[in-house]
Motif scaffolding. Structure first.
Motif, PDB file in Angstrom:
ATOM      1  N   CYS A 128       5.753  30.488  23.668  1.00 27.36           N
ATOM      2  CA  CYS A 128       5.426  30.217  25.068  1.00 27.36           C
ATOM      3  C   CYS A 128       4.244  31.034  25.589  1.00 27.36           C
ATOM      4  N   VAL A 129       3.246  31.233  24.776  1.00 24.65           N
ATOM      5  CA  VAL A 129       2.024  31.900  25.229  1.00 24.65           C
ATOM      6  C   VAL A 129       0.960  30.816  25.398  1.00 24.65           C
ATOM      7  N   ALA A 130       0.504  30.614  26.608  1.00 26.19           N
ATOM      8  CA  ALA A 130      -0.467  29.556  26.887  1.00 26.19           C
ATOM      9  C   ALA A 130      -1.886  30.068  26.653  1.00 26.19           C
ATOM     10  N   GLU A 131      -2.717  29.220  26.026  1.00 22.35           N
ATOM     11  CA  GLU A 131      -4.129  29.523  25.814  1.00 22.35           C
ATOM     12  C   GLU A 131      -4.943  28.329  26.260  1.00 22.35           C
ATOM     13  N   LYS A 132      -6.113  28.595  26.761  1.00 25.11           N
ATOM     14  CA  LYS A 132      -6.988  27.498  27.159  1.00 25.11           C
ATOM     15  C   LYS A 132      -7.896  27.107  25.987  1.00 25.11           C
ATOM     16  N   GLU A 133      -8.318  25.860  25.999  1.00 26.78           N
ATOM     17  CA  GLU A 133      -9.252  25.378  24.986  1.00 26.78           C
ATOM     18  C   GLU A 133     -10.581  26.087  25.160  1.00 26.78           C
ATOM     19  N   GLN A 134     -11.261  26.343  24.049  1.00 21.91           N
ATOM     20  CA  GLN A 134     -12.529  27.054  24.117  1.00 21.91           C
ATOM     21  C   GLN A 134     -13.465  26.475  23.061  1.00 21.91           C
ATOM     22  N   GLU A 135     -14.731  26.408  23.423  1.00 24.64           N
ATOM     23  CA  GLU A 135     -15.708  25.961  22.437  1.00 24.64           C
ATOM     24  C   GLU A 135     -16.125  27.150  21.587  1.00 24.64           C
ATOM     25  N   TYR A 136     -16.569  26.864  20.382  1.00 26.55           N
ATOM     26  CA  TYR A 136     -16.922  27.919  19.442  1.00 26.55           C
ATOM     27  C   TYR A 136     -18.435  28.122  19.411  1.00 26.55           C
ATOM     28  N   PRO A 137     -18.875  29.364  19.307  1.00 27.78           N
ATOM     29  CA  PRO A 137     -20.307  29.605  19.111  1.00 27.78           C
ATOM     30  C   PRO A 137     -20.666  29.316  17.648  1.00 27.78           C
ATOM     31  N   LEU A 138     -21.756  28.596  17.443  1.00 22.56           N
ATOM     32  CA  LEU A 138     -22.154  28.228  16.083  1.00 22.56           C
ATOM     33  C   LEU A 138     -22.989  29.310  15.405  1.00 22.56           C
ATOM     34  N   VAL A 139     -23.776  30.047  16.155  1.00 21.06           N
ATOM     35  CA  VAL A 139     -24.757  30.959  15.560  1.00 21.06           C
ATOM     36  C   VAL A 139     -24.124  32.068  14.712  1.00 21.06           C
ATOM     37  N   PRO A 140     -22.977  32.657  15.082  1.00 21.65           N
ATOM     38  CA  PRO A 140     -22.403  33.652  14.172  1.00 21.65           C
ATOM     39  C   PRO A 140     -22.064  33.067  12.798  1.00 21.65           C
ATOM     40  N   PHE A 141     -21.603  31.846  12.778  1.00 25.90           N
ATOM     41  CA  PHE A 141     -21.313  31.194  11.508  1.00 25.90           C
ATOM     42  C   PHE A 141     -22.609  30.853  10.770  1.00 25.90           C
ATOM     43  N   LEU A 142     -23.639  30.492  11.535  1.00 22.35           N
ATOM     44  CA  LEU A 142     -24.941  30.221  10.933  1.00 22.35           C
ATOM     45  C   LEU A 142     -25.505  31.492  10.298  1.00 22.35           C
ATOM     46  N   LEU A 143     -25.315  32.614  10.940  1.00 24.07           N
ATOM     47  CA  LEU A 143     -25.763  33.902  10.394  1.00 24.07           C
ATOM     48  C   LEU A 143     -25.096  34.177   9.054  1.00 24.07           C
ATOM     49  N   VAL A 144     -23.788  34.027   8.991  1.00 22.84           N
ATOM     50  CA  VAL A 144     -23.058  34.264   7.740  1.00 22.84           C
ATOM     51  C   VAL A 144     -23.478  33.242   6.683  1.00 22.84           C
ATOM     52  N   GLY A 145     -23.658  31.988   7.082  1.00 21.45           N
ATOM     53  CA  GLY A 145     -24.090  30.957   6.139  1.00 21.45           C
ATOM     54  C   GLY A 145     -25.468  31.236   5.565  1.00 21.45           C
ATOM     55  N   MET A 146     -26.375  31.734   6.385  1.00 24.06           N
ATOM     56  CA  MET A 146     -27.726  32.051   5.900  1.00 24.06           C
ATOM     57  C   MET A 146     -27.710  33.255   4.966  1.00 24.06           C
ATOM     58  N   VAL A 147     -26.864  34.232   5.249  1.00 21.24           N
ATOM     59  CA  VAL A 147     -26.740  35.381   4.342  1.00 21.24           C
ATOM     60  C   VAL A 147     -26.227  34.906   2.983  1.00 21.24           C
ATOM     61  N   ILE A 148     -25.214  34.064   2.995  1.00 19.30           N
ATOM     62  CA  ILE A 148     -24.685  33.522   1.739  1.00 19.30           C
ATOM     63  C   ILE A 148     -25.755  32.697   1.021  1.00 19.30           C
ATOM     64  N   SER A 149     -26.512  31.938   1.779  1.00 19.27           N
ATOM     65  CA  SER A 149     -27.574  31.105   1.202  1.00 19.27           C
ATOM     66  C   SER A 149     -28.648  31.958   0.517  1.00 19.27           C
ATOM     67  N   VAL A 150     -28.980  33.089   1.116  1.00 19.19           N
ATOM     68  CA  VAL A 150     -29.977  33.980   0.507  1.00 19.19           C
ATOM     69  C   VAL A 150     -29.481  34.461  -0.844  1.00 19.19           C
ATOM     70  N   PHE A 151     -28.210  34.835  -0.921  1.00 16.84           N
ATOM     71  CA  PHE A 151     -27.676  35.331  -2.187  1.00 16.84           C
ATOM     72  C   PHE A 151     -27.472  34.213  -3.197  1.00 16.84           C
ATOM     73  N   MET A 152     -27.236  32.993  -2.729  1.00 22.36           N
ATOM     74  CA  MET A 152     -27.079  31.862  -3.645  1.00 22.36           C
ATOM     75  C   MET A 152     -28.380  31.526  -4.356  1.00 22.36           C
TER      76      MET A 152
END
Length: 154
Positions: A128-152
C-alpha cells in the motif's frame, strides 16, 4: 648509450583529450537530465565542437543514428528534443557504428531499468505505498551506453 627524448609526440594523447571532453560534457548533460529533465542547447553544440578536434574527423553519417529517435519523438512522443540532438552530436564524435551500439545499449539498459522499477512498484503496491508515474531521463543511460561502446570498439 642512446638517450631517449622525453618530449616524444604521442598522437593518442589527442584521442584521450577528445574522449575526456566528450564524456565530461555528456556527464554534465546526464546530471542536467536527471535534475531538470532538460538538456541545455549548448551541450549538444559543445559535443559537436568536440567532434572537430583532431586526430579523428567528423563523422557525418553518425547523425543518422538520431533519425529513429526523431521519428519516434514526432509520432509517438516521450522523447525530448535534447535527447535527439545529443544523440546526433554523439554520432558526430563516434560515427554511425559506435553510436548505434551505444544507443542500443542505452535503450536496453533503460528497458531493464523500467522492468526492475515496475517489479518494485508492484511489490510496493502490495504494501500500500503509492507512487506516481514518472518519465525516465535518457541521457544517463546514453552515457553508460557510450562508455560501453568505446570499450567494445577498442
Amino acid at each position: 648509450m642512446l638517450k631517449i627524448n622525453c618530449m616524444v609526440y604521442k598522437p593518442y594523447r589527442h584521442c584521450e583529450i577528445r574522449l575526456t571532453l566528450f564524456f565530461l560534457v555528456l556527464s554534465l548533460a546526464a546530471v542536467s537530465d536527471i535534475r531538470k529533465r532538460m538538456i541545455p542547447d549548448w551541450m549538444p553544440l559543445l559535443i559537436a565542437g568536440v567532434s572537430l578536434l583532431p586526430p579523428e574527423s567528423v563523422y557525418l553519417k553518425g547523425l543518422l543514428v538520431a533519425l529513429p529517435l526523431l521519428v519516434a519523438g514526432i509520432t509517438v512522443g516521450g522523447i525530448g528534443g535534447g535527447d535527439i540532438k545529443l544523440t546526433g552530436a554523439c554520432g558526430l564524435v563516434f560515427g554511425f557504428e559506435r553510436t548505434l551500439a551505444g544507443l542500443l545499449m542505452a535503450l536496453s539498459l533503460l528497458l531493464l531499468f523500467h522492468v526492475v522499477r515496475q517489479c518494485i512498484r508492484k511489490i510496493r503496491k502490495l504494501n500500500c505505498v503509492a507512487e506516481k508515474e514518472q518519465e525516465y531521463p535518457l541521457v544517463p543511460f546514453l552515457l553508460v551506453g557510450m562508455v560501453i561502446s568505446v570499450f567494445m570498439f577498442l
